[in-house]
Design a protein around this motif. Structure first.
Motif, PDB file in Angstrom:
ATOM      1  N   MET A  13      43.633 -26.348  41.617  1.00 13.22           N
ATOM      2  CA  MET A  13      44.405 -26.643  40.438  1.00 13.22           C
ATOM      3  C   MET A  13      44.112 -25.555  39.396  1.00 13.22           C
ATOM      4  O   MET A  13      42.974 -25.267  39.087  1.00 13.22           O
ATOM      5  N   ALA A  14      45.150 -24.996  38.857  1.00 16.90           N
ATOM      6  CA  ALA A  14      45.010 -23.929  37.861  1.00 16.90           C
ATOM      7  C   ALA A  14      44.656 -24.518  36.498  1.00 16.90           C
ATOM      8  O   ALA A  14      45.132 -25.580  36.137  1.00 16.90           O
ATOM      9  N   SER A  15      43.841 -23.820  35.809  1.00 19.64           N
ATOM     10  CA  SER A  15      43.428 -24.264  34.481  1.00 19.64           C
ATOM     11  C   SER A  15      44.281 -23.542  33.437  1.00 19.64           C
ATOM     12  O   SER A  15      44.281 -22.314  33.371  1.00 19.64           O
ATOM     13  N   ASP A  16      45.016 -24.305  32.645  1.00 20.57           N
ATOM     14  CA  ASP A  16      45.863 -23.711  31.604  1.00 20.57           C
ATOM     15  C   ASP A  16      45.026 -23.371  30.386  1.00 20.57           C
ATOM     16  O   ASP A  16      44.200 -24.155  29.940  1.00 20.57           O
ATOM     17  N   LYS A  17      45.261 -22.193  29.863  1.00 20.08           N
ATOM     18  CA  LYS A  17      44.586 -21.788  28.629  1.00 20.08           C
ATOM     19  C   LYS A  17      45.484 -22.161  27.454  1.00 20.08           C
ATOM     20  O   LYS A  17      46.697 -21.992  27.519  1.00 20.08           O
ATOM     21  N   PRO A  18      44.888 -22.665  26.387  1.00 19.35           N
ATOM     22  CA  PRO A  18      45.715 -22.983  25.221  1.00 19.35           C
ATOM     23  C   PRO A  18      46.286 -21.695  24.614  1.00 19.35           C
ATOM     24  O   PRO A  18      45.652 -20.648  24.639  1.00 19.35           O
ATOM     25  N   ILE A  19      47.479 -21.799  24.109  1.00 22.02           N
ATOM     26  CA  ILE A  19      48.113 -20.661  23.457  1.00 22.02           C
ATOM     27  C   ILE A  19      47.624 -20.607  22.011  1.00 22.02           C
ATOM     28  O   ILE A  19      47.681 -21.602  21.297  1.00 22.02           O
ATOM     29  N   VAL A  20      47.151 -19.450  21.599  1.00 24.42           N
ATOM     30  CA  VAL A  20      46.713 -19.259  20.223  1.00 24.42           C
ATOM     31  C   VAL A  20      47.887 -18.648  19.459  1.00 24.42           C
ATOM     32  O   VAL A  20      48.366 -17.571  19.793  1.00 24.42           O
ATOM     33  N   HIS A  21      48.355 -19.366  18.459  1.00 25.64           N
ATOM     34  CA  HIS A  21      49.505 -18.916  17.695  1.00 25.64           C
ATOM     35  C   HIS A  21      49.134 -18.079  16.483  1.00 25.64           C
ATOM     36  O   HIS A  21      49.952 -17.317  15.964  1.00 25.64           O
ATOM     37  N   LEU A  22      47.916 -18.229  16.008  1.00 28.26           N
ATOM     38  CA  LEU A  22      47.520 -17.542  14.787  1.00 28.26           C
ATOM     39  C   LEU A  22      46.007 -17.472  14.722  1.00 28.26           C
ATOM     40  O   LEU A  22      45.316 -18.396  15.145  1.00 28.26           O
ATOM     41  N   SER A  23      45.501 -16.382  14.174  1.00 24.28           N
ATOM     42  CA  SER A  23      44.068 -16.282  13.922  1.00 24.28           C
ATOM     43  C   SER A  23      43.865 -16.105  12.422  1.00 24.28           C
ATOM     44  O   SER A  23      44.756 -15.621  11.712  1.00 24.28           O
ATOM     45  N   LEU A  24      42.704 -16.500  11.945  1.00 21.32           N
ATOM     46  CA  LEU A  24      42.418 -16.344  10.522  1.00 21.32           C
ATOM     47  C   LEU A  24      42.458 -14.883  10.099  1.00 21.32           C
ATOM     48  O   LEU A  24      42.973 -14.552   9.034  1.00 21.32           O
ATOM     49  N   SER A  25      41.949 -13.991  10.943  1.00 21.05           N
ATOM     50  CA  SER A  25      41.953 -12.570  10.566  1.00 21.05           C
ATOM     51  C   SER A  25      43.375 -12.036  10.463  1.00 21.05           C
ATOM     52  O   SER A  25      43.691 -11.266   9.552  1.00 21.05           O
ATOM     53  N   ALA A  26      44.261 -12.460  11.352  1.00 18.95           N
ATOM     54  CA  ALA A  26      45.663 -12.029  11.268  1.00 18.95           C
ATOM     55  C   ALA A  26      46.329 -12.609  10.028  1.00 18.95           C
ATOM     56  O   ALA A  26      47.087 -11.924   9.342  1.00 18.95           O
ATOM     57  N   LEU A  27      46.027 -13.852   9.719  1.00 13.65           N
ATOM     58  CA  LEU A  27      46.607 -14.486   8.543  1.00 13.65           C
ATOM     59  C   LEU A  27      46.117 -13.829   7.258  1.00 13.65           C
ATOM     60  O   LEU A  27      46.895 -13.562   6.344  1.00 13.65           O
ATOM     61  N   GLU A  28      44.828 -13.536   7.187  1.00 16.85           N
ATOM     62  CA  GLU A  28      44.272 -12.874   6.003  1.00 16.85           C
ATOM     63  C   GLU A  28      44.899 -11.498   5.792  1.00 16.85           C
ATOM     64  O   GLU A  28      45.155 -11.085   4.664  1.00 16.85           O
ATOM     65  N   ALA A  29      45.168 -10.777   6.875  1.00 20.28           N
ATOM     66  CA  ALA A  29      45.796  -9.463   6.762  1.00 20.28           C
ATOM     67  C   ALA A  29      47.256  -9.568   6.342  1.00 20.28           C
ATOM     68  O   ALA A  29      47.804  -8.671   5.715  1.00 20.28           O
TER      69      ALA A  29
END
Length: 114
Positions: free
Chosen positions: A1-17
């Protein structure tokens, strides 16, 4: 069974920039002295909320607000100017207006984009 990785939509560093912020409110005094009011966007959110609540609080004097939030040397320089009540009241109103334009009034969501 494959393990799904959660999708990251935003990071704090990207938001701060990504977010832009206005400059802090600065008052020029005589002799080239400047007073810089706190930069709410660089404060921890809880301190920024406390600052804004203090700014609108009616049970404290303007001077107790300034003494609490301005750097000590800035507060002393402001007091040394011996500013008239009329000019002082106008300054406090301008500071309040500035912060309301940049962050909105407490409880009213974000400031207008215009």
């Amino acid at each position: 069974m494959a393990s799904d990785k959660p999708i990251v939509h935003l990071s704090l560093s990207a938001l701060e920039a990504e977010v832009s912020k206005p400059e802090p409110f600065v008052l020029a005094l005589s002799g080239g002295k400047r007073i810089t009011f706190p930069d709410l966007f660089d404060m921890p959110a809880d301190e920024a909320t406390e600052f804004f609540e203090d700014l609108e609080r009616t049970k404290q004097t303007d001077f107790s607000f300034l003494e609490k939030w301005l750097p000590k040397k800035d507060f002393e320089a402001y007091k040394a100017e011996k500013i008239s009540l009329r000019v002082h009241a106008a300054l406090i109103q301008r500071v309040l207006d500035y912060y309301e334009q940049t962050v909105g009034k407490p409880g009213e969501g974000r400031a207008s984009a215009s």
